[in-house]
Design an enzyme around this catalytic site. Sequence first.
Site, PDB file in Angstrom:
ATOM      1  N   ASN A 118       0.866  -1.188   0.000  1.00  0.00           N
ATOM      2  CA  ASN A 118       0.000   0.000   0.000  1.00  0.00           C
ATOM      3  C   ASN A 118       0.899   1.233   0.000  1.00  0.00           C
ATOM      4  OD1 ASN A 118      -1.811   2.041   0.522  1.00  0.00           O
ATOM      5  ND2 ASN A 118      -2.343   1.333   2.594  1.00  0.00           N
ATOM      6  N   LYS A 124       0.106   4.225  -0.303  1.00  0.00           N
ATOM      7  CA  LYS A 124      -0.566   5.417   0.244  1.00  0.00           C
ATOM      8  C   LYS A 124      -0.333   6.616  -0.690  1.00  0.00           C
ATOM      9  CE  LYS A 124      -0.280   3.318   4.750  1.00  0.00           C
ATOM     10  NZ  LYS A 124      -0.153   3.444   6.184  1.00  0.00           N
ATOM     11  N   HIS A 174      -9.569   1.117   4.687  1.00  0.00           N
ATOM     12  CA  HIS A 174      -8.302   1.289   5.424  1.00  0.00           C
ATOM     13  C   HIS A 174      -8.547   2.231   6.604  1.00  0.00           C
ATOM     14  CE1 HIS A 174      -4.237   2.562   6.391  1.00  0.00           C
ATOM     15  NE2 HIS A 174      -3.842   1.448   5.824  1.00  0.00           N
ATOM     16  N   GLU A 220      -6.981   4.650   7.639  1.00  0.00           N
ATOM     17  CA  GLU A 220      -6.811   6.072   7.319  1.00  0.00           C
ATOM     18  C   GLU A 220      -8.052   6.614   6.617  1.00  0.00           C
ATOM     19  OE1 GLU A 220      -3.010   5.577   5.404  1.00  0.00           O
ATOM     20  OE2 GLU A 220      -2.156   5.064   7.363  1.00  0.00           O
ATOM     21  N   GLU A 258      -5.356  -4.920  10.730  1.00  0.00           N
ATOM     22  CA  GLU A 258      -4.349  -3.887  10.957  1.00  0.00           C
ATOM     23  C   GLU A 258      -4.653  -3.137  12.246  1.00  0.00           C
ATOM     24  OE1 GLU A 258      -2.312  -2.732   7.065  1.00  0.00           O
ATOM     25  OE2 GLU A 258      -4.070  -1.460   7.239  1.00  0.00           O
ATOM     26  N   GLY A 311       2.443   2.366  10.785  1.00  0.00           N
ATOM     27  CA  GLY A 311       3.414   3.459  10.675  1.00  0.00           C
ATOM     28  C   GLY A 311       4.124   3.744  11.982  1.00  0.00           C
ATOM     29  N   SER A 367       3.415  -1.946  10.376  1.00  0.00           N
ATOM     30  CA  SER A 367       4.873  -1.961  10.606  1.00  0.00           C
ATOM     31  C   SER A 367       5.516  -3.287  10.229  1.00  0.00           C
ATOM     32  CB  SER A 367       5.198  -1.581  12.061  1.00  0.00           C
ATOM     33  OG  SER A 367       4.793  -0.241  12.308  1.00  0.00           O
TER      34      SER A 367
HETATM   35  P1  PGA Z   1       2.786   0.398   7.658  1.00  0.00           P
HETATM   36  O1  PGA Z   1       1.327   0.593   7.033  1.00  0.00           O
HETATM   37  O2  PGA Z   1       3.334  -0.886   7.104  1.00  0.00           O
HETATM   38  O3  PGA Z   1       3.564   1.608   7.203  1.00  0.00           O
HETATM   39  O4  PGA Z   1       2.640   0.335   9.134  1.00  0.00           O
HETATM   40  C1  PGA Z   1       0.465  -0.491   6.881  1.00  0.00           C
HETATM   41  C2  PGA Z   1      -0.857  -0.035   6.330  1.00  0.00           C
HETATM   42  O5  PGA Z   1      -1.337   1.043   6.705  1.00  0.00           O
HETATM   43  O6  PGA Z   1      -1.464  -0.751   5.511  1.00  0.00           O
END
Ligand code: PGA
Length: 256
Positions: A9, A11, A94, A96, A166, A172, A212
């Site tokens: 992803n 983003k 997601h 976000e 997640e 992140g 992460s």
């Molecule tokens: P990350 O993001 O691997 O940077 O923690 C995962 C995600 O939001 O799908």
Amino acid sequence: MRKPIIAGNWKMNYGPTEAEEFVAVILPGLHEIHDVERVLCPPAVSLTTVHSAIDGSEVKLGAQNMYYEPKGAYTGEISPAMLRGLCEYVILGHSERRGYFGETDALVNKKVRAALDFNLKPIVCVGERLEQREAGETEQVITTQVQGSLGGLPLNRAAEVVVAYEPIWAIGAGKAAHAHDALVVVRLIRSLLEQMYNADVAQAVRIQYGGSVTVANIAEFLSQPEIDGALVGGASLKPEFVDIVRATAEAKGHAL
Ligand code: PGA
């Protein structure tokens, strides 16, 4: 047997020029690895560029979001009809999108249905916030999200969905969940799917961990037979993504 799936992803990173350059770096490595579904999810403006770059390869394309209507006066949105033929996957719900853009389980559910109608495979994200985990509410939060986002799908299509667990506090954060904690939630998701659909659907749906994920911790998650892959954010923007896919092949017994 569920085929492992690693999705990157990106983003809001890598416009078309950068996307083309990055794909040129990772594609040779991704080509060498088989038996793992490899999905790149660039931002919408880079979908056609990446589509051309991976054309003829086993690497798959996914979008990061879409609206549920096929067309119309929805400024700024992208429809499932537009993604059909371009992408095989679409990330939906997601955290976000839920957190910054107010997406609810009901909205995500409409999107999931629309995606299936247009032959797109949804990667549906669920996960609890830190304060919810600390308050012992994880099971309730995940149950509400899974039932709300994934309820009422046609029985013969439900198995096409991929679920990404997640935990929001791990996204992140540079600190992933413990594999055992992830496993507990993955098992919960599978049991919910069994209640909502049936055992065959629950056994067929692929469930990823996300938050992460790096090359250093991926094996820990994927050594659990019930965790079928990962949704990778930050590390999917680096050549490390290839190493994560390779480690997945090894962890799932497809050593190179
Ligand atoms: P990350 O993001 O691997 O940077 O923690 C995962 C995600 O939001 O799908």
